[in-house]
Design a protein around this motif. Structure first.
Motif, short mmCIF file in Angstrom:
data_model
loop_
_atom_site.label_atom_id
_atom_site.label_comp_id
_atom_site.label_asym_id
_atom_site.label_seq_id
_atom_site.Cartn_x
_atom_site.Cartn_y
_atom_site.Cartn_z
N ASN A 24 -9.21 49.59 50.06
CA ASN A 24 -8.71 48.49 50.88
C ASN A 24 -9.69 47.33 50.90
O ASN A 24 -9.30 46.18 50.82
N GLY A 25 -10.97 47.67 51.00
CA GLY A 25 -11.99 46.63 51.04
C GLY A 25 -12.00 45.82 49.76
O GLY A 25 -12.06 44.59 49.78
N ARG A 33 -12.31 52.18 51.20
CA ARG A 33 -13.06 51.46 50.17
C ARG A 33 -12.10 50.66 49.29
O ARG A 33 -12.34 49.49 49.00
N MET A 49 -2.26 60.27 48.98
CA MET A 49 -2.76 60.81 50.24
C MET A 49 -1.61 61.43 51.04
O MET A 49 -1.73 62.54 51.57
N HIS A 101 -12.20 56.88 51.41
CA HIS A 101 -11.86 56.48 50.05
C HIS A 101 -10.80 55.38 50.08
O HIS A 101 -10.94 54.34 49.42
N VAL A 102 -9.74 55.61 50.85
CA VAL A 102 -8.69 54.59 50.97
C VAL A 102 -9.27 53.30 51.55
O VAL A 102 -8.96 52.20 51.12
N GLY A 160 -11.53 62.81 56.71
CA GLY A 160 -12.45 61.69 56.85
C GLY A 160 -12.83 61.09 55.51
O GLY A 160 -12.83 59.88 55.33
N ARG A 161 -13.11 61.97 54.54
CA ARG A 161 -13.54 61.47 53.24
C ARG A 161 -12.42 60.74 52.54
O ARG A 161 -12.62 59.71 51.91
N VAL A 162 -11.19 61.29 52.64
CA VAL A 162 -10.06 60.63 51.98
C VAL A 162 -9.78 59.29 52.65
O VAL A 162 -9.54 58.29 51.99
N LEU A 185 -2.56 55.66 48.65
CA LEU A 185 -1.83 56.02 49.85
C LEU A 185 -0.72 57.02 49.52
O LEU A 185 -0.49 57.99 50.25
N VAL A 199 -4.43 50.68 45.88
CA VAL A 199 -4.29 51.08 47.28
C VAL A 199 -2.98 51.84 47.46
O VAL A 199 -2.95 52.92 48.06
N ALA A 200 -1.90 51.26 46.93
CA ALA A 200 -0.60 51.91 47.10
C ALA A 200 -0.61 53.29 46.46
O ALA A 200 -0.10 54.26 47.03
#
Lengths: 597, 578
Positions: A220-221, A218, A196, A215-216, A210-212, A193, A189-190
Motif C-alpha cells: 500500500n505504501g 508495505r 489474503m 506485507h499488504v 500481523g505479518r501478512v 488482498l 495491492v489488489a
C-alpha cells in the motif's frame, strides 16, 4: 482516414454538418462577445452607447445557451453519435451473419472489442470533432483580431501559450510514467488482498495475521507514493493550463504599462484580451486532445474496416439505411432478401472437397459425398479425423480450398448464403444460445406455430414441463442456466423450427442420457427427413443409409453399414471402442438402437 | 452543501489524526490561494484607473508586476495545496485500509461465508481508493470554492457596496437552485448505461452464435433485434443527455446572467459618475471568477455521492459483530497432552457432528482418528485448533482449556496440516515465513530439507528468492504439500494435527511425502486424521468414530490384534482396496 470517416458519416451527414455549423456559430458568438466587451469599455470611457452593447451581450449569451443546451447537447450530438454507432453495428453484425469470413479473420475477443469499444470510440469522435473544429477556428480568428489590435502583445501571448503548452506536454509524459507505476502498484495491492482473503484460513492457522497485514501495508505504501507523484504531475498540468489566463493578462499589463500615455492600447483592448485569453485557454485543452483522439479513432476505424474485410463503405451501404434513430416508426432497413425459390432437394453432391481450419494442420482433402433425399448419411471417425471440418466446409462455414458442391446437380457457388433455412438447418457440436426465453431461442423470430412440434421432435417437452415458467423460462447468458443436454436439444429445436429440407447435425447426442438419445434418434430418423450427421454411436451408424468413415481428413470407406464394415478396419475399431472416437461419449453397445430400418 | 454525503464522510475524521502539520499547512495555503485570486481584479482596477488618469509608467509597471506575481503565486499555491492534500488523503486512507485488513484477518470463517472474496477486495481496495480521490480533490475543492464565493462577495463589498448588494442574493439563489438539481440526472444515466451493457451483451452472444443464426435463417431477425436495442439505447441516451444538460445549462445561464448584471449595474453607476471604469472592469472580472466554483462543483457531485455510498458500505463491514471473546492463557512449554472430556458439537442446530466424545492423549503420543467420511473426524482437530467452540464438554491441551487460550499463542505451538495448501504469489522465502524477513536463510533451508524439498530447492534458479504462485513457477500438488510441511517445521510446534494431508495426492507423490510426515511427527504429540492405513501403522492409539460417536478407542496394537474390532475391519478393507 478522412475517406473512412466520410463513409462512416454517410447517413447522418446532415446532422453532422448542422452540428459543425452550430458550433462554429457559437464560437463566432464568443468572438463577438469579446469585441462587444471592447466596445463597452471604450464606450464607458467615452460615456455613451453602453446599454446597447450590454443588450447585445445578453442576446448573444441567451442565444448561445439555447442552441448549446437546447439543440446541440440534447439533440444533435446524441443523434450523430448514436446514429453512427447504430449504422456501424448493423454493418458489423450483418457482415458476421452473412459469411464465415469474419470468424475466420478475427478472434472472438477482437470482434467483440471491435463491435464494442471501437464503434463507441468512432461514434464519440464524430460527435466530438465539430467542437474541436470550432475551437481551432476560434483560435485562428481571435488571434487575428488580437494581432490587429497589437501584434507585439499578441506575439508575446502566443509565445507564452506555446511555452505553457510545452510545460504541460513535458509534464504529461512524466505523469504517464507515474500513472503506469501506480497501475502496476495497484495491481500488486489488489493481488495481495485477493490472496489474503483467499488464504485467510491458512494465515490464521499460521498465526501470521500481523505479518501478512504488514506485507499488504508495505505494498500500500509503495502504491501511495506512486499515486501521490502521479497526482502531483496531474496537478501541475491542471493548474498551469487553469492559470494561463491570469498570467497572460498580467503579461499584457506588463507590456502595455510603459506605453499607457500613447493611448494605443485602451481599456477596451484590455477587456478584449482578457476575455479571449480566458476562452483560448479553455480551447487549448480540447485542442490538445485532437492528436490523441485522431490516433485512437484511426486505430478503431482500421479494426472496423478489417472486420468488414476492407469494404467499409460497401458494407455500410449494403446494411441499408438503418434507423436514422430520430425517425421513430420509420420502415426498417430492407434486410438481405429471403432465399429465392429453388426446386426441393433431390440430391446434394460433394466432389473433391478440400478445406482446412485456419491456423491448424487438421483438415479434409478430396472428399466425395452424396446425400439423397430422405436418407441418412452418417460421417464417423476419430477425434481430429476431420468430421466437423467436413460438415462445416459443406455449409460454407469454412473457406474451401477446392472442390464443388452440387444441389440437384446444379453447382452452388456460395454455400454460405445458399445452404440456409429453409433449405438447410444446422446444429453445431457446441450450440450457442443467448439470454432470453427458451421460446425466443427456438423460434428466432419465426411464427409461434412451429414451436410445439420442434420442441417435441427435439425431446424437450419433459424438460419444459419441469420448468416453472415452461417455454418462457429465461435461459441466462449463453443459455448457461440450462444443462448441456438441454442446450443441445434447444438448439435442435431451433433448427427444426425452420423446417429445413436438409438437417446437418454435428455430434448432437454427446451430452444426452441414453433414454433421451434413443427417443431423439427415433424421432429424427423417421424416414421422411434428409440428414447429414456426425456421430460415432454404433446404433446411429447401424441405422444410417450411408456411412462415411474419415481417416486423417480422407474418406477411408463409404457405403451402407455392412459394406463399410467389411471394408474399413477403422469402423471396426470405432464400434469396439478400441479407438477413442471422442472424448465426450463412450462408444459401445450402450447406445440404444433406433427402430429397425 | 450536501448534508447526507458529507455526514457519511465524517467518519473519516479519525483517520486524519496525526496529520497536524499537513492540516495546519493547508489551513494557511487554502486562504492564501484564494486571497491571491481575489487580489488580481483589485490590481486591474488600479491599473485601468491609473491608465485613464494618465498615471506614471513606473507605477503602472509596478502594478503589472504585482499582477504577474499574484498569478504565479496562485499557480504555486494551488499546486502545493493539491499535492499536500493528495498526500494527506493517501496516508489517511492507507490507515483506513490497514484497519480494514486487520479487521478482516481477525474474522472467523462465518464472516467469509457471508462476504465473497471479490466483494471484500472491492471494499478494501476499490471503495477506499475512490475515497482517497474524493478526499484529496473533492472535499478540499468544495471547501475552497465555498470560501472563494464568500471572498468574492466580500471583495465586491469593499469595491462598491451596491454591486455586492446585487450579487449576494444572486449567489445565494444560485447555490439553492443547484442544490435542488443535484442527482436528478442519475437515474437516466444509469438507464443509459444499462441499455449500453445490454446491447454489448446482445452483440457478444450473437457474434458467438453467428454461424447457428445464419444457417438457421435468423440473420434478418437478429439484425431487426439489434435495431430495436439500438433504438432503445438512443432513446435513453437522449433522455440522459437532456437530464444531464440541465445542470451545466443552469450554471452557465446563471453565470451569464451574473456577467450581464455586473455590466448593467456598473454602466448605470458609471453613467451617474459614481463608479470608475476600473471598478467596472474589476466587477466584470469577479463575475467571471464566480463561474469557476460553480462549474467545478457541478462535475464532482456524483463522485461525492459515490464515495459516501462507499463509506456506508465500509462502515457496515467494520461494524460486523466482533469475534467471540477469547482467552489470554498460553500453553506451558514442551509437548502438550490432549484431552477431550464429553465433547459435543454441532455446526447447525439439531445436527450434531460430535456426540459425547472423550479421549486422552499423553504428551508425545500419537492418535489416529478413523471413520467414514462425515463421521466428525475433521471436527476433532478443528476443535483442538480452536477454530470452533464445543457446544458442551471441554477440549484441553497441555492441561489448559482451549477456550481459555489466546488463539494466537495456541496456533504458535500447534500446527494444522490439511489437504488445502495456499501458495502465495510471492518469493519462496515469503511463502515459508508469511512475509517475516527476520528468519535466517539457514533455518529456511533446514526446514525445506526436513520437508524433503532439498533437491527441489537446489533445482531453483533463484533459490529462496524464486517467485511462486499464480502465473509464476508451478508446483506439483506434492511439492505444495511439502511446502506446507516446511512451514510447520519452521515453527517447530509441540502438537501437530494432520487432517488427511495426502488426500489429493497420487500414490507416487504420497510415497514421497510420507518420510517428511514421519520426521514431522517424531517427538511431537500428534492427532492424525487419515483413512489410508500407512500413517496409522505408527500411531500409539486409535479412535474410531461413527456418526459423531466414539465406537472404539484404545491402543493400536491391541485393536489391530482383536479380530472383532472396527479398526481391524477398516485395515482389512483399506488393504483390499489398494
Amino acid at each position: 482516414m478522412p475517406g473512412r470517416l466520410g463513409a462512416v458519416l454517410r447517413g447522418s451527414a446532415r446532422a453532422y454538418w448542422t452540428l459543425t455549423g452550430l458550433w462554429v456559430l457559437l464560437r463566432l458568438g464568443t468572438l463577438a462577445v469579446g469585441l462587444l466587451f471592447q466596445r463597452l469599455f471604450d464606450a464607458l470611457g467615452a460615456d455613451g452607447g453602453a446599454w446597447l452593447v450590454i443588450a447585445l451581450v445578453a442576446g448573444i449569451e441567451a442565444g448561445r445557451l439555447v442552441v448549446q443546451f437546447g439543440v446541440i447537447v440534447n439533440r444533435l450530438e446524441p443523434r450523430v453519435q448514436y446514429g453512427t454507432t447504430a449504422r456501424l453495428r448493423q454493418a458489423l453484425l450483418g457482415s458476421a451473419l452473412r459469411g464465415p469470413e469474419v470468424t475466420a479473420r478475427t478472434t472472438p475477443g477482437e470482434s467483440l472489442r471491435t463491435v464494442g469499444e471501437d464503434v463507441d470510440e468512432t461514434g464519440f469522435f464524430v460527435a466530438w470533432a465539430p467542437t474541436n473544429l470550432a475551437h481551432w477556428l476560434f483560435v485562428g480568428a481571435s488571434v487575428t483580431v488580437m494581432a490587429r489590435v497589437d501584434a507585439v502583445v499578441t506575439g508575446a501571448l502566443l509565445a507564452l501559450l506555446v511555452l505553457l503548452t510545452l510545460v504541460t506536454a513535458l509534464t504529461h509524459s512524466r505523469f504517464l510514467r507515474y500513472r503506469r507505476a501506480t497501475r502496476a502498484a495497484s495491481g500488486e495491492v489488489a493481488g495481495a488482498l485477493r490472496e489474503m482473503v483467499g488464504a485467510v484460513g491458512a494465515v490464521q492457522a499460521a498465526a501470521a495475521e500481523g505479518r501478512v497485514a504488514a506485507h499488504v501495508g508495505r505494498l500500500n505504501g509503495v502504491r501511495a507514493r506512486a499515486a501521490v507523484r502521479e497526482e502531483l504531475y496531474a496537478v501541475v498540468q491542471r493548474t498551469v493550463i487553469g492559470n494561463a489566463a491570469p498570467i497572460g493578462v498580467a503579461l499584457v499589463l506588463l507590456l502595455v504599462a510603459g506605453r499607457a500615455d500613447e493611448g494605443a492600447f485602451g481599456v477596451g483592448d484590455l477587456a478584449l484580451f482578457a476575455f479571449y485569453l480566458q476562452v483560448l485557454t479553455e480551447a487549448l485543452g480540447s485542442i490538445g486532445m485532437l492528436s490523441v483522439r485522431l490516433q485512437r479513432v484511426s486505430v478503431a476505424l482500421g479494426r472496423i474496416t478489417g472486420f468488414l474485410g476492407g469494404r467499409l463503405r460497401w458494407s455500410l451501404e449494403r446494411s441499408g439505411r438503418p434507423p436514422a434513430p430520430e425517425a421513430d416508426g420509420s420502415p426498417r432497413p430492407a434486410p438481405p432478401p429471403a432465399p429465392a425459390r429453388v426446386p426441393p432437394l433431390r440430391e446434394l453432391t460433394v466432389r473433391g472437397l478440400t478445406a482446412r481450419h485456419p491456423g491448424s494442420p487438421h483438415g479434409i482433402a478430396d472428399v466425395d459425398l452424396v446425400v439423397e433425399r430422405h436418407t441418412v448419411t452418417v460421417v464417423t471417425g476419430r477425434v481430429g479425423a476431420g468430421k466437423s471440418t467436413l460438415v462445416r466446409a459443406v455449409l460454407g462455414l469454412l473457406p474451401r480450398d477446392g472442390g464443388t458442391l452440387l444441389w440437384n446437380g446444379e453447382p452452388v457457388a456460395d454455400p454460405a448464403s445458399f445452404l440456409v433455412a429453409p433449405r438447410c438447418g444446422y446444429t453445431p457440436q457446441v450450440p450457442r444460445l443467448f439470454s432470453g426465453t427458451v421460446r425466443e431461442n427456438v423460434l428466432l423470430g419465426r411464427d409461434d406455430a412451429a414451436f410445439e412440434e420442434a420442441v417435441r421432435l427435439a425431446v424437450m417437452e419433459p424438460d419444459l414441463a419441469a420448468m416453472r415458467d415452461g417455454a418462457d423460462t429465461v435461459v441466462g447468458p449463453r443459455g448457461l442456466r440450462l444443462s448441456g443436454g438441454q442446450i443441445q436439444r434447444a438448439a435442435l429445436a431451433r433448427m427444426l423450427a425452420g423446417a429445413p429440407e436438409l438437417l446437418v447435425l454435428d455430434d448432437v447426442s454427446s451430452a444426452l442420457d441414453p433414454g433421451t438419445e434413443r427417443l431423439l434418434w427415433e424421432r429424427l430418423l423417421s424416414g421422411t427427413r434428409t440428414v447429414l450427421a456426425v456421430s460415432h454411436r454404433p446404433a446411429v451408424l447401424r441405422a444410417a443409409d450411408r456411412v462415411v468413415v474419415l481417416v486423417d481428413g480422407r474418406v477411408e470407406a463409404s457405403g451402407t453399414f455392412d459394406e463399410v464394415r467389411a471394408a474399413s478396419a477403422e469402423l471396426d475399431r470405432i464400434l469396439t471402442g478400441t479407438a477413442r472416437a471422442d472424448g465426450t461419449g463412450t462408444p459401445g453397445p450402450t447406445a440404444p438402437g433406433p427402430p429397425g430400418r | 452543501m450536501a448534508g447526507s454525503p458529507l455526514r457519511q464522510l465524517s467518519v473519516l475524521v479519525r483517520y486524519l489524526r496525526g496529520e497536524r502539520t499537513a492540516m495546519t499547512l493547508l489551513a494557511v495555503l487554502v486562504p492564501a490561494g484564494i486571497t491571491l485570486q481575489l487580489v488580481a481584479p483589485y490590481l486591474l482596477r488600479a491599473f485601468v484607473d491609473g491608465t485613464l488618469s494618465g498615471g506614471s509608467g513606473g507605477a503602472l509597471t509596478g502594478l503589472a508586476a504585482w499582477s504577474l506575481a499574484a498569478a504565479l503565486g496562485v499557480l504555486v499555491v494551488t499546486t502545493a495545496t493539491e499535492a499536500l492534500s493528495s498526500q494527506l488523503a493517501w496516508r489517511s486512507t492507507d490507515r483506513l485500509r490497514a484497519d480494514l485488513v486487520a479487521h478482516c484477518l481477525s474474522r472467523p470463517p462465518e464472516f467469509y461465508r457471508g462476504h465473497p472474496p471479490g466483494e471484500l477486495v472491492e471494499r478494501m481496495d476499490g471503495d477506499v481508493t475512490r475515497l482517497a480521490a474524493v478526499m484529496s480533490a473533492l472535499l478540499l475543492e468544495l471547501l475552497a470554492q465555498a470560501l472563494l464565493i464568500a471572498g468574492i462577495l466580500a471583495a465586491l463589498f469593499r469595491l462598491e457596496w451596491r454591486l455586492a448588494l446585487v450579487f449576494a442574493p444572486f449567489a445565494a439563489g444560485t447555490l439553492v437552485l443547484l442544490r435542488a438539481l443535484v442527482g436528478h440526472a442519475m437515474p437516466y444515466v444509469t438507464a443509459r448505461q444499462r441499455a449500453a451493457a445490454d446491447l454489448q451483451g446482445f452483440l457478444e452472444e450473437r457474434l458467438a452464435a453467428a454461424e447457428d443464426l445464419r444457417v438457421n435463417g435468423a440473420a434478418r431477425y437478429t439484425l431487426r433485434e439489434l435495431g430495436r436495442r439500438q433504438d432503445d439505447l438512443y432513446r435513453r441516451a437522449r433522455q440522459a443527455a437532456r437530464a444531464s444538460a440541465r445542470w451545466p445549462a443552469t450554471v452557465q445561464s446563471l453565470s451569464a446572467a451574473g456577467v450581464v448584471l455586473a455590466l448593467a449595474v456598473s454602466a448605470w453607476l458609471h453613467a451617474r459618475g459614481q463608479l470608475s471604469t476600473g471598478t467596472a472592469f474589476a466587477a466584470l472580472s469577479y463575475a467571471m471568477l464566480l463561474r469557476r466554483p460553480l462549474l467545478a462543483v457541478t462535475t464532482r457531485f456524483r463522485d461525492l455521492e459515490d464515495a459516501a455510498a462507499g463509506v456506508h458500505r465500509l462502515k457496515d463491514l467494520l461494524d460486523h459483530p466482533a469475534a467471540p471473546r477469547t482467552g489470554d492463557r498460553t500453553l506451558p512449554p514442551g509437548r502438550p497432552g490432549v484431552r477431550f472430556d464429553r465433547v459435543s458439537f454441532c455446526y447447525d442446530p439439531g445436527e450434531p457432528v460430535l456426540r459425547d466424545v472423550s479421549f486422552t492423549l499423553r504428551p508425545g503420543e500419537r492418535l489416529g482418528v478413523v471413520g467414514r467420511t462425515g463421521c466428525g473426524k475433521s471436527t476433532v482437530v478443528r476443535l483442538l485448533f480452536g477454530l470452533h467452540r464445543p457446544g458442551s464438554g471441554t477440549v484441553s491441551a497441555g492441561g489448559v482449556d482451549v477456550a481459555e487460550l489466546d488463539p494466537r499463542a495456541l496456533r504458535g505451538r500447534v500446527a494444522l496440516v490439511t489437504q488445502e495448501v495456499h501458495v502465495f504469489h510471492a518469493a519462496l522465502r515469503d511463502n515459508l515465513t508469511f512475509f517475516d524477513s527476520a528468519v535466517p536463510d539457514d533455518r529456511l533451508r533446514a526446514a525445506l530439507g526436513e520437508a524433503g524439498l532439498g533437491p527441489w530447492l537446489r533445482s531453483l534458479p533463484d533459490g529462496l528468492d524464486t517467485l511462486l504462485g499464480a502465473g509464476a513457477r508451478g508446483m506439483s500438488a506434492g511439492e505444495e504439500q511439502q511446502l506446507a510441511l516446511a512451514r510447520v517445521f519452521l515453527r517447530d510446534p509441540g502438537l501437530v494435527l494432520l487432517d488427511e494431508p495426502t488426500a489429493r495426492l497420487d500414490p507416487y507423490s504420497e510415497r514421497l511425502l510420507v518420510p517428511a510426515l514421519e520426521r514431522l511427527l517424531a517427538g511431537r504429540t500428534a492427532v492424525v486424521v487419515e483413512h489410508r492405513p500407512h500413517l496409522l501403522r505408527t500411531a500409539d492409539r486409535i479412535l474410531v468414530l461413527e456418526d459423531g460417536k466414539v465406537v472404539e478407542e484404545g491402543e493400536r496394537t491391541v485393536l489391530a490384534a482383536d479380530p472383532a474390532s472396527h479398526f481391524r475391519e477398516l485395515l482389512r478393507t483399506a488393504g483390499a482396496a489398494r
